[in-house]
Design a protein around this motif. Sequence first.
Motif, PDB file in Angstrom:
ATOM      1  N   GLY A 117      -9.922  86.104  45.827  1.00 23.00           N
ATOM      2  CA  GLY A 117      -9.409  84.763  46.111  1.00 23.00           C
ATOM      3  C   GLY A 117     -10.006  84.156  47.361  1.00 23.00           C
ATOM      4  O   GLY A 117     -10.390  82.981  47.376  1.00 23.00           O
ATOM      5  N   SER A 118     -10.111  84.940  48.424  1.00 21.54           N
ATOM      6  CA  SER A 118     -10.667  84.412  49.671  1.00 21.54           C
ATOM      7  C   SER A 118     -12.165  84.143  49.539  1.00 21.54           C
ATOM      8  O   SER A 118     -12.694  83.200  50.129  1.00 21.54           O
ATOM      9  N   ALA A 121     -12.415  80.902  47.672  1.00 21.53           N
ATOM     10  CA  ALA A 121     -12.030  79.807  48.575  1.00 21.53           C
ATOM     11  C   ALA A 121     -13.164  79.466  49.538  1.00 21.53           C
ATOM     12  O   ALA A 121     -13.392  78.289  49.856  1.00 21.53           O
ATOM     13  N   PRO A 126     -15.344  71.980  48.373  1.00 24.11           N
ATOM     14  CA  PRO A 126     -14.078  71.571  49.003  1.00 24.11           C
ATOM     15  C   PRO A 126     -13.489  70.281  48.451  1.00 24.11           C
ATOM     16  O   PRO A 126     -12.293  70.054  48.569  1.00 24.11           O
ATOM     17  N   VAL A 130     -10.105  73.564  42.007  1.00 24.30           N
ATOM     18  CA  VAL A 130     -10.514  74.888  41.528  1.00 24.30           C
ATOM     19  C   VAL A 130      -9.768  75.164  40.226  1.00 24.30           C
ATOM     20  O   VAL A 130      -8.535  75.155  40.194  1.00 24.30           O
ATOM     21  N   ARG A 149      -4.994  80.329  44.484  1.00 21.13           N
ATOM     22  CA  ARG A 149      -6.075  79.407  44.861  1.00 21.13           C
ATOM     23  C   ARG A 149      -6.332  78.360  43.785  1.00 21.13           C
ATOM     24  O   ARG A 149      -7.101  77.424  44.005  1.00 21.13           O
TER      25      ARG A 149
END
Length: 346
Positions: A117-118, A121, A126, A130, A149
């Motif tokens: 997930g990170s 991200a 941006p 997602v 996310r």
Amino acid sequence: MTALPVGEALTRIEAELTSFWSSPDEQAGAPMTKVRSSTMSFVAVAASSDVEQARATTDALADSHPGRAFVLTSDGRLAPWEVSYDVRAACRIDGETPICFDWIEMTFGAMACERAGSVVAALALPEVPVVVEIGRGAPRALLPSLLPRADRLIVDSAHTSASRIVEMLHDGAVPVGDRQFVRTYQWRELVARFFDDALAALGAIREVTVGRTPGGATEPAALLLGWLGSRLGWGFEARDRARDRQGEPVRVTLRDDPREGLPPGQITGVWIEASLEGQPLSLACVRDPENPKQVAWTRRGARVTSHEHALGHRDEAWVLVKALDATEGDRVLWDALVLAAQWSER
């Protein structure tokens, strides 16, 4: 694919993407600045055996929903803390401008899964949502870090049960699209048409029978019954009975209906017994035994009508696009999934 510790892999992926986007495109014969067309970051979570299919899905999606695409899986043969990755990018000339897209494929070791997930991200675009699709047999270890996310989730209740989907999403706060809900649209439309000029019969349904080819990965009747029950205010007491808004019983029957030329888990017919103005009303929408792409739609009793309808077929690229875009039906789908899960657990 290169295998590295997660942090080092992330650094290298970012460097490769930066290099691609900062260099001019020269396919037109002269250096030209690349332009990104972005509608979303799409994350396909797939079993390792389905990575090639997921890759084809993300490639096809670039034409209608461009952006950044990810294909994620896991592999127990990797060192637990490692990730292997591959970065691809391509451009096409639109007029005089190169429109470009990129794809990131990542395979996570067992311990690295919790960082998926990170990583997404950090790499996702941006300015756009997602969207995460959970494929057949998607590694469960990747999901806890990815689902929080997601701005939208795509599932397929043809292979992931309604109970599992509801369990993953808990309260339905994340909007969800379902490929199977898209595929079975015509069945819902044809059932709804039974009552176009017989609305009073909606509160007088006493029996529903669903036929389906046996052997499906999930129960194909569940979603249809969940949709019907959620629209009419039913509560399921068991798999074979419900109560309507007035507390009256509704019998539910499933019928195994093997059909040559139809794969497992396909709906073959819907039969409904109701009443209208004190008269019986029998409704049926059934596949033709000789032509499974054709259905006979009939009403007998208080209303007498008979039609033949073709069941259209769409490829999976079209199905996915509809699951992405048909957001106006999100609430209906969620209600149907919740009630389908309730029915399945009885």
